[in-house]
Design a protein around this motif. Structure first.
Motif, PDB file in Angstrom:
ATOM      1  N   MET A 171      -7.738  -6.309  -6.262  1.00 47.96           N
ATOM      2  CA  MET A 171      -7.565  -5.789  -4.993  1.00 47.96           C
ATOM      3  C   MET A 171      -6.585  -4.337  -5.082  1.00 47.96           C
ATOM      4  SD  MET A 171      -9.805  -6.533  -2.825  1.00 47.96           S
ATOM      5  CE  MET A 171      -9.231  -5.864  -1.121  1.00 47.96           C
ATOM      6  N   MET A 172      -5.526  -4.765  -5.763  1.00 51.38           N
ATOM      7  CA  MET A 172      -4.627  -3.623  -5.883  1.00 51.38           C
ATOM      8  C   MET A 172      -5.050  -2.680  -6.707  1.00 51.38           C
ATOM      9  SD  MET A 172      -1.787  -4.189  -3.819  1.00 51.38           S
ATOM     10  CE  MET A 172      -0.398  -3.313  -4.652  1.00 51.38           C
ATOM     11  N   HIS A 211      -8.136  -1.725  -7.239  1.00 48.87           N
ATOM     12  CA  HIS A 211      -9.191  -1.167  -6.461  1.00 48.87           C
ATOM     13  C   HIS A 211      -8.498  -0.256  -5.608  1.00 48.87           C
ATOM     14  CE1 HIS A 211     -12.956  -2.447  -8.394  1.00 48.87           C
ATOM     15  NE2 HIS A 211     -12.583  -3.815  -8.096  1.00 48.87           N
ATOM     16  N   TYR A 212      -7.396  -0.640  -4.758  1.00 49.41           N
ATOM     17  CA  TYR A 212      -6.824   0.449  -3.934  1.00 49.41           C
ATOM     18  C   TYR A 212      -6.232   1.500  -4.571  1.00 49.41           C
ATOM     19  CZ  TYR A 212      -6.833  -3.020  -0.074  1.00 49.41           C
ATOM     20  OH  TYR A 212      -7.050  -4.008   1.238  1.00 49.41           O
ATOM     21  N   LEU A 217     -13.391   2.856   3.456  1.00 50.18           N
ATOM     22  CA  LEU A 217     -12.160   3.596   2.918  1.00 50.18           C
ATOM     23  C   LEU A 217     -12.064   4.783   2.359  1.00 50.18           C
ATOM     24  CD1 LEU A 217      -9.056   3.270   2.949  1.00 50.18           C
ATOM     25  CD2 LEU A 217      -9.345   1.870   0.869  1.00 50.18           C
ATOM     26  N   LEU A 235       0.890  -1.117   0.018  1.00 48.18           N
ATOM     27  CA  LEU A 235       0.001  -0.160  -0.022  1.00 48.18           C
ATOM     28  C   LEU A 235       0.814   1.184   0.010  1.00 48.18           C
ATOM     29  CD1 LEU A 235      -3.012  -0.959   2.409  1.00 48.18           C
ATOM     30  CD2 LEU A 235      -2.667  -1.101   0.182  1.00 48.18           C
ATOM     31  N   PHE A 256     -15.298  -0.971  -0.648  1.00 42.75           N
ATOM     32  CA  PHE A 256     -14.373   0.172  -0.371  1.00 42.75           C
ATOM     33  C   PHE A 256     -14.891   1.274   0.333  1.00 42.75           C
ATOM     34  CE2 PHE A 256     -12.369  -2.758  -3.446  1.00 42.75           C
ATOM     35  CZ  PHE A 256     -11.270  -2.926  -2.861  1.00 42.75           C
ATOM     36  N   ALA A 259      -7.595   0.138   5.355  1.00 39.76           N
ATOM     37  CA  ALA A 259      -7.522  -0.732   3.876  1.00 39.76           C
ATOM     38  C   ALA A 259      -7.061  -2.091   4.061  1.00 39.76           C
ATOM     39  CB  ALA A 259      -6.304   0.160   3.144  1.00 39.76           C
ATOM     40  N   TYR A 266      -0.348   5.300  -0.346  1.00 37.51           N
ATOM     41  CA  TYR A 266      -1.006   5.183   0.927  1.00 37.51           C
ATOM     42  C   TYR A 266       0.135   5.631   2.085  1.00 37.51           C
ATOM     43  CZ  TYR A 266      -5.401   3.298  -0.707  1.00 37.51           C
ATOM     44  OH  TYR A 266      -6.406   2.909  -1.332  1.00 37.51           O
ATOM     45  N   LEU A 279      -7.927   5.379  -3.962  1.00 37.93           N
ATOM     46  CA  LEU A 279      -6.960   6.575  -3.479  1.00 37.93           C
ATOM     47  C   LEU A 279      -7.186   7.860  -4.489  1.00 37.93           C
ATOM     48  CD1 LEU A 279      -4.819   7.379  -1.267  1.00 37.93           C
ATOM     49  CD2 LEU A 279      -2.953   6.283  -2.672  1.00 37.93           C
ATOM     50  N   ASN A 316      -8.734  -5.949   3.394  1.00 37.85           N
ATOM     51  CA  ASN A 316      -7.871  -6.993   2.790  1.00 37.85           C
ATOM     52  C   ASN A 316      -8.008  -8.285   3.594  1.00 37.85           C
ATOM     53  OD1 ASN A 316      -5.915  -7.931   0.623  1.00 37.85           O
ATOM     54  ND2 ASN A 316      -4.298  -8.217   2.456  1.00 37.85           N
TER      55      ASN A 316
END
Length: 473
Positions: A39-40, A42-43, A62, A10, A59, A24, A15, A47, A28
């Motif tokens: 997932m990565m 979307h993360y 977050l 992250l 999400f 976050a 992040y 952001l 997970n």
């Protein structure tokens, strides 16, 4: 291989360390239906454009937190002191950087008067474990810790060492019969114990505390999980001790380590959340949120903390009384001290609130117990009253490995070998509590010769801990 996403992953996306990353990482751990790559993706997208994810079931929380944080301004927070006072540190060369950083941040609180770091220090939440902090009219729930009133208690019996080795099976039977371990575990029905602490008027402080009374009653006299233990060992006095009125020699002794169980943990969580609501500190210091002792919340927590301390002491009293009665032993002396607590004390001529999170009170002449590990000796000590240490000493050897690291690197064979080499019988405990996970107690004691005098040495022989190495609740 679908390896878990961690903090470093992250950080690489942009992040920052703190509450956003915590949210976050918690996502997970849930079943989201996405693979690692998805997932990565979307993360990164959350952001970059959190507004697109506000209604997303996975999400949404977050995204909301990212937007709220982006709108924060420095003036929304209580400022930290950019020029804090220095603090005393003992055995600093063996203290991890995480603990030192936490202590440096604690020194920047506007309510901080003085601080000290003990030689067993390691990173915790808020104040480091092994951290001592004196504040002006303020109490920090995470400066006290989650296990409020956690303490050591030692009973010295009129039993010679030889008798123990000739009757180990008897001691083992009584230890198993009169102790209970495991996070969340307690007693029920006819097995519950009464104690005067349950009659305390402080249980009526408010509905929240009152509703915890049944939990407290069911767990009274139990020891929980984590690093808590009940053990028999041999206590050696190298010379007569006039204060305790014990002649030079070796004695069988019972040593216990535990705290206020689920009762104290629930109080800690509740008042820490409230403290964070009323005391808005910058992200780096948020776990040090404090309550003004003149406020209603401050007074409520103070009463609850002291009640949890009394309750923890009662738990030890129940255990020690049961075992002394079962053995038919006379107790020659009893010493007890707690190390997750806050006291009103006078330091440098003014009244302060001294938080000792994993630190032993060591005022001049004050008795304490500093354990090593299940195979390393512990020490009965008498404080020297060192003001620079805020009249404190270490509360043990301190961890040199995290629980996760210990479980990954220490084998059951390693554990069995070291126990056998030291002639220790172990009941329960996980690899996270293996002796190798702890610092060298002799090194720790050498770093605090200015703080305490050693009165006697305790050598563990029969140790009981939670059967599964479970964490405390």
């Amino acid at each position: 291989m679908n390896t878990p996403i961690n903090g470093n992953d992250l950080l690489a996306l942009g992040y920052e360390q703190g509450s956003i990353m915590g949210i976050a990482l918690r996502i997970n751990k849930k079943r989201t239906g996405y693979n690692r790559a998805e997932m990565m993706t979307h993360y990164a997208a959350v952001l970059a454009q959190p507004e697109n994810y506000l209604d997303d079931k996975v999400f949404g929380k977050l995204a909301t937190a990212i937007i709220e944080k982006s709108n924060e301004k420095p003036e929304d927070f209580i400022p930290l002191n950019p020029n804090p006072s220095a603090y005393a540190s003992y055995g600093a060369e063996h203290i991890e950087q995480g603990a030192i950083k936490q202590m440096e941040i604690a020194m920047q609180l506007p309510v901080t008067v003085a601080g000290a770091l003990m030689p067993d220090a390691h990173q915790g939440y808020g104040l480091p474990i092994g951290g001592v902090l004196a504040t002006k009219n303020a109490i920090i729930p995470y400066g006290v810790g989650v296990d409020i009133g956690c303490r050591m208690a030692l009973s010295v019996y009129d039993i010679a060492a030889d008798f123990y080795f000739e009757n180990e099976a008897t001691f083992k039977r009584e230890l198993v019969a009169h102790t209970k371990f495991g996070a969340g575990h307690g007693f029920h029905g006819q097995y519950k114990t009464d104690h005067a602490v349950l009659e305390s008027k402080d249980f009526e402080t408010n509905p929240f505390i009152k509703n915890l009374k049944d939990k407290a009653w069911s767990q009274l006299g139990s020891s929980g999980g984590g690093n808590h233990f009940v053990e028999f060992g041999i206590l050696e006095f190298a010379q007569d001790d006039a204060v305790l009125n014990i002649p030079k020699g070796t004695y069988v002794a019972l040593l216990t380590h535990s705290g206020s169980r689920g009762f104290g943990a629930t109080i800690a969580g509740h008042y820490t959340k409230l403290a964070k609501d009323v005391c808005k500190l910058p992200e780096v210091a948020k776990n040090l949120a404090y309550l003004d002792l003149h406020s209603q919340l401050g007074q409520e927590y103070w009463l609850a903390m002291n009640l949890a301390g009394d309750y923890a002491s009662a738990c030890h009293e129940v255990i020690h009384d049961k075992i002394a009665n079962a053995l038919g032993a006379t107790v020659l002396a009893k010493v007890e001290n707690h190390h997750n607590f806050a006291w009103k004390e006078v330091w440098n001529g003014e009244e302060v609130i001294v938080h000792r999170k994993g630190a032993t009170p060591a005022g001049k002449g004050v008795m304490g117990i500093i354990p090593g590990s299940m195979t390393a000796p512990g020490f009965l000590v008498r404080g020297k009253g060192e003001e620079q240490a805020i009249n404190s000493a270490s509360h043990g050897a301190g961890r040199q490995m995290s629980r996760t690291q210990a479980e990954k690197t220490i084998t059951k064979t390693d554990m069995k070998t070291i126990l056998k080499d030291h002639g220790v019988t172990l009941i329960g405990a996980g690899l996270d509590e293996a002796p190798m996970a702890y610092k060298d107690i002799h090194q720790v004691m050498a770093a605090q010769q200015e703080l305490v005098d050693v009165v006697a040495k305790f050598t563990p022989k029969l140790v009981r801990m939670a059967d599964d190495g479970s964490r405390e609740d």
